[in-house]
Design a protein around this motif. Sequence first.
Motif, PDB file in Angstrom:
ATOM      1  N   LEU A 241     -14.819   6.233   5.522  1.00 49.75           N
ATOM      2  CA  LEU A 241     -16.041   5.822   4.839  1.00 49.75           C
ATOM      3  C   LEU A 241     -16.405   4.367   5.172  1.00 49.75           C
ATOM      4  N   THR A 242     -15.595   3.751   6.064  1.00 51.05           N
ATOM      5  CA  THR A 242     -15.785   2.369   6.553  1.00 51.05           C
ATOM      6  C   THR A 242     -15.778   1.331   5.435  1.00 51.05           C
ATOM      7  N   TRP A 243     -15.052   1.643   4.355  1.00 51.86           N
ATOM      8  CA  TRP A 243     -14.918   0.642   3.286  1.00 51.86           C
ATOM      9  C   TRP A 243     -13.955  -0.462   3.715  1.00 51.86           C
ATOM     10  N   CYS A 244     -13.159  -0.192   4.721  1.00 55.65           N
ATOM     11  CA  CYS A 244     -12.198  -1.180   5.208  1.00 55.65           C
ATOM     12  C   CYS A 244     -11.874  -0.837   6.660  1.00 55.65           C
ATOM     13  N   PRO A 245     -11.280  -1.793   7.403  1.00 52.77           N
ATOM     14  CA  PRO A 245     -11.026  -1.534   8.820  1.00 52.77           C
ATOM     15  C   PRO A 245     -10.027  -0.408   9.043  1.00 52.77           C
ATOM     16  N   HIS A 246     -10.209   0.256  10.181  1.00 50.89           N
ATOM     17  CA  HIS A 246      -9.383   1.410  10.510  1.00 50.89           C
ATOM     18  C   HIS A 246      -7.894   1.099  10.573  1.00 50.89           C
ATOM     19  N   GLU A 247      -7.543  -0.113  11.037  1.00 49.90           N
ATOM     20  CA  GLU A 247      -6.116  -0.401  11.240  1.00 49.90           C
ATOM     21  C   GLU A 247      -5.342  -0.473   9.921  1.00 49.90           C
ATOM     22  N   LEU A 248      -6.050  -0.374   8.810  1.00 46.67           N
ATOM     23  CA  LEU A 248      -5.365  -0.378   7.513  1.00 46.67           C
ATOM     24  C   LEU A 248      -4.956   1.030   7.078  1.00 46.67           C
ATOM     25  N   GLN A 249      -5.326   2.038   7.868  1.00 48.72           N
ATOM     26  CA  GLN A 249      -5.013   3.419   7.476  1.00 48.72           C
ATOM     27  C   GLN A 249      -3.513   3.680   7.451  1.00 48.72           C
ATOM     28  N   ILE A 250      -3.068   4.251   6.335  1.00 47.98           N
ATOM     29  CA  ILE A 250      -1.663   4.622   6.162  1.00 47.98           C
ATOM     30  C   ILE A 250      -1.582   6.148   6.150  1.00 47.98           C
ATOM     31  N   GLY A 251      -0.643   6.695   6.898  1.00 49.53           N
ATOM     32  CA  GLY A 251      -0.467   8.149   6.893  1.00 49.53           C
ATOM     33  C   GLY A 251      -0.181   8.680   8.274  1.00 49.53           C
ATOM     34  N   GLN A 252      -0.288   9.996   8.390  1.00 47.75           N
ATOM     35  CA  GLN A 252       0.138  10.678   9.601  1.00 47.75           C
ATOM     36  C   GLN A 252      -0.471  10.093  10.871  1.00 47.75           C
ATOM     37  N   THR A 253      -1.761   9.810  10.864  1.00 46.50           N
ATOM     38  CA  THR A 253      -2.377   9.274  12.079  1.00 46.50           C
ATOM     39  C   THR A 253      -2.622   7.769  11.959  1.00 46.50           C
ATOM     40  N   GLY A 254      -2.026   7.158  10.949  1.00 48.12           N
ATOM     41  CA  GLY A 254      -2.139   5.715  10.794  1.00 48.12           C
ATOM     42  C   GLY A 254      -0.757   5.084  10.774  1.00 48.12           C
ATOM     43  N   LYS A 255      -0.596   4.099   9.901  1.00 51.35           N
ATOM     44  CA  LYS A 255       0.680   3.382   9.854  1.00 51.35           C
ATOM     45  C   LYS A 255       1.661   4.059   8.894  1.00 51.35           C
ATOM     46  N   THR A 256       2.933   3.802   9.131  1.00 51.11           N
ATOM     47  CA  THR A 256       3.963   4.204   8.183  1.00 51.11           C
ATOM     48  C   THR A 256       4.497   2.937   7.537  1.00 51.11           C
ATOM     49  N   VAL A 257       4.496   2.890   6.223  1.00 49.78           N
ATOM     50  CA  VAL A 257       4.951   1.687   5.529  1.00 49.78           C
ATOM     51  C   VAL A 257       6.078   2.045   4.564  1.00 49.78           C
TER      52      VAL A 257
END
Lengths: 322, 259
Positions: A241-257
């Motif tokens: 929804l472009t509320w924040c930059p893509h590189e902040l995505q957490i999950g399967q196709t994003g980051k693992t934290v």
Amino acid sequence: MSTILVLVRHDGGTVQKSSLELLTLARRLGDPAAVVHGDVSDALVDALGRHGATTVYAVTPLTPPAYPPVAEALAVAELAARTAPAAVLITSGPLGTEVAARVAVRLDAGIVTDAVQVRAEAGGPVVTQSVFAGTWLVEGRVRRGTPIITVRPNAVTPEPVATPVRPVVERVDLEDPASPAVPRVVARRPKATTGRPELTEATVVVAGGRGVGSAEGFRLIERLADVLGGAVGASRAATDLTWCPHELQIGQTGKTVAPQLYVAGGISGAIQHRAGMQGSRTIVAINKDPKAPIFQIADFGVVGDLHVVLPALIGEIENRRG
Amino acid sequence: MKIAVLIKYVPEATAAWRFAEDHTLDRDSVDGRLSELDEYAVEQAVRLVEAGSATEISYLTMGPARAVDAVRKALAMGGDRAVHVLDDALHGSDAVGTASVLAAALRRMEFDLVIFGMASTDAEMSVLPVMVADLLRLPAVANAVTLRVDGSALTAERETDDAIEEVVAPLPALVSVTDRSGEARYPSFKGIVAAKKKPVTTWSLSDLEIAPERVGTAGAATEVLAVRPSPPREAGTVIVDEGDAAVRLAEFLAANKLL
């Protein structure tokens, strides 16, 4: 004791936290040797010694500059062939994965990615992975070649050694043998820096999802992150929804934290999201829907409106700190 | 300009996955599909043909007999033909073994550009694109969000944590695309019908001149020692906000030394 090669990343004089984690882990497996590209300052060598590196391989960058993962893979593969280490440790993530994959095929060696734990055993390091969206743990090991292991950030707490060692610094000059055609970076548009900690390295992560409602609503997530000194994360819904930059995505196709504290605001907790955060030490969730799956894994859940709860929480934390 | 797209047949994300006795993922007990992340690779290839930048698409998959379902789905989205590497001896292959098989198959195919998805949705290692590129000595761009082909070069954009990079690689080249590269289309009815007539060639290990003991469980450079379900997280406290949630939450954080 056998050598453990650790690929170290640094920002000038500062060693990345994830690299210090690898050195800490390497000490439990053998004798850590750091592989470092670029300028190796005394401060950098000291920092590596404080975390147990007994050798620092200072790799002279190739001229002309090579595509970074290709240059790093060349150095690690060459040093692995030369020193016959008991394992090679590299930080998980897109860059580390690319280096590790190349090293594994060049050495025809086994690779285990995204380890959450590595322990020493007689038959070689035993690696634990969290798979199937974090629902299963797999223990495995490499049985052919040098074990190439990528390690999830925050899986180990970095600890200095009791008595710092003075590492032996060895310069390494590499020749790229018959370099294949490589990609060239022709343009680079840096993103604005936020001053917040790096998402995968942060000890606190505050993340927002669809329930945040708008880009303005997302500012609440950022404010709480800043009060807690944490990083900002998001579910895929919020980044789409472009509320924040893509590189902040957490999950399967994003980051693992895997921070000490994960605060999920307006995130329902679909399995793809949980895959990226359920290794967190403490999980707090705020969501309007009492049936949201995030509550099944939350240590503390609030059924309520985050637009009310978060400002009140920020005020409460500020009050407590006087 | 010819494109090869790598695709994988994976278990449905919504199915209850479990391990077989040999510690491999039990693929027989669950429904499978074309990996969602590979659909983005198919989509990019089809768009390049539609834009006139490419002329042909061949798919390549390695997997059990049922993997042909994934091949048909891709062919229904677009493309011309497919190669299915099918051999019982492949069961249990690790990443290095799989990469060697895919590279051997690609050496027997014609392509100027190889497109992968960013990862499989089952093993999720993300290593195969780069491994195959390394074996074939192709320039590789991992995790591209846009791509275009002008004459003899691939231009791709990819996002790193701190920048957006534009990367150029001479063809032949290999690229992996992320789930942000553009929504994958649904196959049309016409596409589904047409897919049934498109040729799917099956290759065995002997066709690829690979010794069976180099791949599969026997040839794997890694071994699984044990599998177990993750310990469930202990059930926490869930409260309904009655005006006091912020205070109680702050108390919880303070009690756990998180403030």
